[in-house]
Scaffold this motif. Structure first.
Motif, PDB file in Angstrom:
ATOM      1  N   TYR A   2     -15.222  -1.966   2.696  1.00  0.00           N
ATOM      2  CA  TYR A   2     -15.004  -2.603   3.998  1.00  0.00           C
ATOM      3  C   TYR A   2     -15.680  -1.784   5.078  1.00  0.00           C
ATOM      4  O   TYR A   2     -16.020  -0.618   4.875  1.00  0.00           O
ATOM      5  CB  TYR A   2     -13.514  -2.770   4.292  1.00  0.00           C
ATOM      6  N   GLY A  30      -9.072  -0.576  -3.024  1.00  0.00           N
ATOM      7  CA  GLY A  30     -10.387   0.029  -3.153  1.00  0.00           C
ATOM      8  C   GLY A  30     -11.559  -0.893  -2.878  1.00  0.00           C
ATOM      9  O   GLY A  30     -12.675  -0.623  -3.314  1.00  0.00           O
ATOM     10  N   GLU A  61      -7.509  -0.045   1.398  1.00  0.00           N
ATOM     11  CA  GLU A  61      -7.591   1.293   0.825  1.00  0.00           C
ATOM     12  C   GLU A  61      -6.838   1.374  -0.497  1.00  0.00           C
ATOM     13  O   GLU A  61      -7.250   2.080  -1.425  1.00  0.00           O
ATOM     14  CB  GLU A  61      -7.068   2.327   1.822  1.00  0.00           C
ATOM     15  N   ASP A 101      -4.037  -1.457  11.019  1.00  0.00           N
ATOM     16  CA  ASP A 101      -3.449  -0.653   9.945  1.00  0.00           C
ATOM     17  C   ASP A 101      -3.069  -1.484   8.729  1.00  0.00           C
ATOM     18  O   ASP A 101      -3.160  -1.010   7.596  1.00  0.00           O
ATOM     19  CB  ASP A 101      -2.201   0.079  10.460  1.00  0.00           C
ATOM     20  N   ARG A 145      -6.184  -1.990   6.696  1.00  0.00           N
ATOM     21  CA  ARG A 145      -6.625  -0.731   6.090  1.00  0.00           C
ATOM     22  C   ARG A 145      -5.727  -0.349   4.920  1.00  0.00           C
ATOM     23  O   ARG A 145      -6.206   0.117   3.876  1.00  0.00           O
ATOM     24  CB  ARG A 145      -6.634   0.381   7.138  1.00  0.00           C
ATOM     25  N   GLU A 146      -4.424  -0.540   5.084  1.00  0.00           N
ATOM     26  CA  GLU A 146      -3.510  -0.175   3.998  1.00  0.00           C
ATOM     27  C   GLU A 146      -3.817  -0.986   2.744  1.00  0.00           C
ATOM     28  O   GLU A 146      -3.888  -0.447   1.637  1.00  0.00           O
ATOM     29  CB  GLU A 146      -2.055  -0.399   4.412  1.00  0.00           C
ATOM     30  N   GLU A 194     -15.409  -0.569   9.205  1.00  0.00           N
ATOM     31  CA  GLU A 194     -14.525  -0.424  10.355  1.00  0.00           C
ATOM     32  C   GLU A 194     -15.073  -1.253  11.521  1.00  0.00           C
ATOM     33  O   GLU A 194     -16.283  -1.233  11.794  1.00  0.00           O
ATOM     34  CB  GLU A 194     -14.411   1.032  10.776  1.00  0.00           C
ATOM     35  N   GLY A 196       0.811  -1.210   0.000  1.00  0.00           N
ATOM     36  CA  GLY A 196       0.000   0.000   0.000  1.00  0.00           C
ATOM     37  C   GLY A 196       0.842   1.256   0.000  1.00  0.00           C
ATOM     38  O   GLY A 196       2.074   1.213  -0.104  1.00  0.00           O
TER      39      GLY A 196
END
Length: 390
Positions: free
Chosen positions: A342, A339, A336, A329, A332-333, A344, A162
């Motif tokens: 998702y 794309g 994100e 993290d 998320r990396e 939280e 990422g």
């Protein structure tokens, strides 16, 4: 191109019997897995069965070349042998190192530094990422700093999971850094696209054949999810990845008692773990050491759901819609960057009516946007490989 592939392996490397110099000898069979000791040993060898998808994706991306997988443990054990490294440097043109969350305060990459210092060839580090952002720059171990310094001084290429990892490596002075995502994302693009195309369906909130993933043995989140989404008569299917070695999911049997049915992937022995008394549904625990068997099993599910990245990615590879709950993290990396939709964990966990929330979330997914983003990421990955001659 003669490629030395090492690092995280595919499940096929379970057949490695021995390595001598550059020669890897394979058995024509897999080790049996039946008893408690055998099950735990097989999980311990890979640390997390989801890692097999990383190795598989890395190997598959190199299929147009002459590739030999050499276990990293052999490279590490051979650091004192000049002959072994002379042979390696003669036999191969480039090294591809399949990795994951190598950049983290709790892991020192001393062996990686020693190995790559001895390899006299370009190195591609594929799939490297962080575990958490906080304190990374201040608390990175000396061995990992040395590893980065070794690669900075030679021809090296970093394909990161990422953007944050890419930014960090550039700050460390690395010359070629490109965010590409985890290689497991590109093992079966057609399946991934079918999965993404099927996700924007609020009726999936009523699915009863769900592959759950999470941290059973540590927190009760998955049990809460199963109760919220499944009918009292439905069976919750939970996929174990590393819980028997990392999250206190214990097998009650003696070491040599049978606890596993390898034909179905089901754990048949009694288990004990924190919060297990909260179950109000029939449930099964499954674990797979063959990614094809895992994909075949998960293809019969209607939905993959939970807190494990690769536990959902393998469902997507099989064309099954999957929705992840981001817990840290590293997730998320990766999410994100590619794309994927998702939720939280903090938001999902506090929802009183989870089924209604899920249906509403799914109804708002822009299918075209997420599939277009995935296609762009795949093209970016292929372009990065092409740039380094792969």
């Amino acid at each position: 191109m003669r490629i030395l592939l090492t690092g995280i392996p595919s499940y096929l490397q379970r057949t490695v019997a021995s390595v001598s110099g550059t020669e890897v000898r394979h058995r024509p069979y897999f080790d049996d897995i039946r008893t408690k000791a055998e099950l735990i040993e097989q999980v311990r060898k890979i640390a997390n069965t989801g890692n097999y998808l990383i190795g598989e994706g890395a190997a598959y991306s190199l299929k147009a070349h002459d590739v030999t997988y050499v276990p990293f443990w052999h490279l590490a054990r051979s650091c004192g042998s000049q002959d072994v490294y002379e042979h390696l440097n003669q036999e191969f043109d480039i090294c591809v190192f399949a990795s994951a969350n190598l950049l983290r305060p709790g892991y020192s990459a001393d062996l990686e530094a020693e190995v790559f210092e001895k390899l006299n060839m370009p190195v591609v580090v594929m799939g490297i990422g962080i575990q958490r952002k906080e304190g990374l720059k201040e608390n990175l171990p000396a061995g990992t700093l040395k590893f980065l310094d070794v690669l900075k001084r030679k021809e090296s290429f970093f394909l990161t999971r990422g953007y944050f990892t890419a930014e960090f490596l550039r700050e460390q002075g690395m010359k070629f850094v490109k965010p590409t995502g985890c290689p497991s994302l590109y093992f079966n693009p057609a399946g991934m696209q079918r999965s993404l195309g099927a996700l924007a369906n609020p009726d999936l909130a009523n699915a009863q054949k769900i592959a759950f993933g999470g941290y059973l043995g540590s927190v009760a989140d998955t049990i809460v999810d199963a109760h919220a989404l499944l009918k009292p008569t439905s069976v919750a299917s939970y996929v174990v990845q590393d819980e028997v070695i990392a999250y206190n999911l214990s097998l009650s049997a003696d070491d040599h008692e049978p606890v596993y049915d390898k034909a179905s992937g089901r754990i048949t022995g009694a288990t004990s773990y924190k919060h297990s008394e909260k179950w109000q549904r029939d449930h099964e625990l499954v674990v797979f050491f063959d990614t094809n068997q895992w994909r075949n099993w998960i293809a019969s599910r209607e939905l993959c759901f939970g807190r494990r990245f690769h536990g959902c990615i393998i469902g997507m590879q099989a064309g099954v819609p999957a929705l992840m709950i981001a817990v840290d993290d590293r997730m998320r990396e990766m999410l994100e960057f590619v794309g994927f939709p998702y939720m939280e964990a903090a938001t999902w966990n506090r929802e009183a009516d989870k089924k209604a929330y899920l249906a509403n979330f799914l109804s708002k997914i822009d299918t075209q946007a997420v599939t277009d983003r995935y296609s762009a990421c795949e093209a970016n990955f292929r372009s990065a490989l092409s740039h380094v001659g792969l």
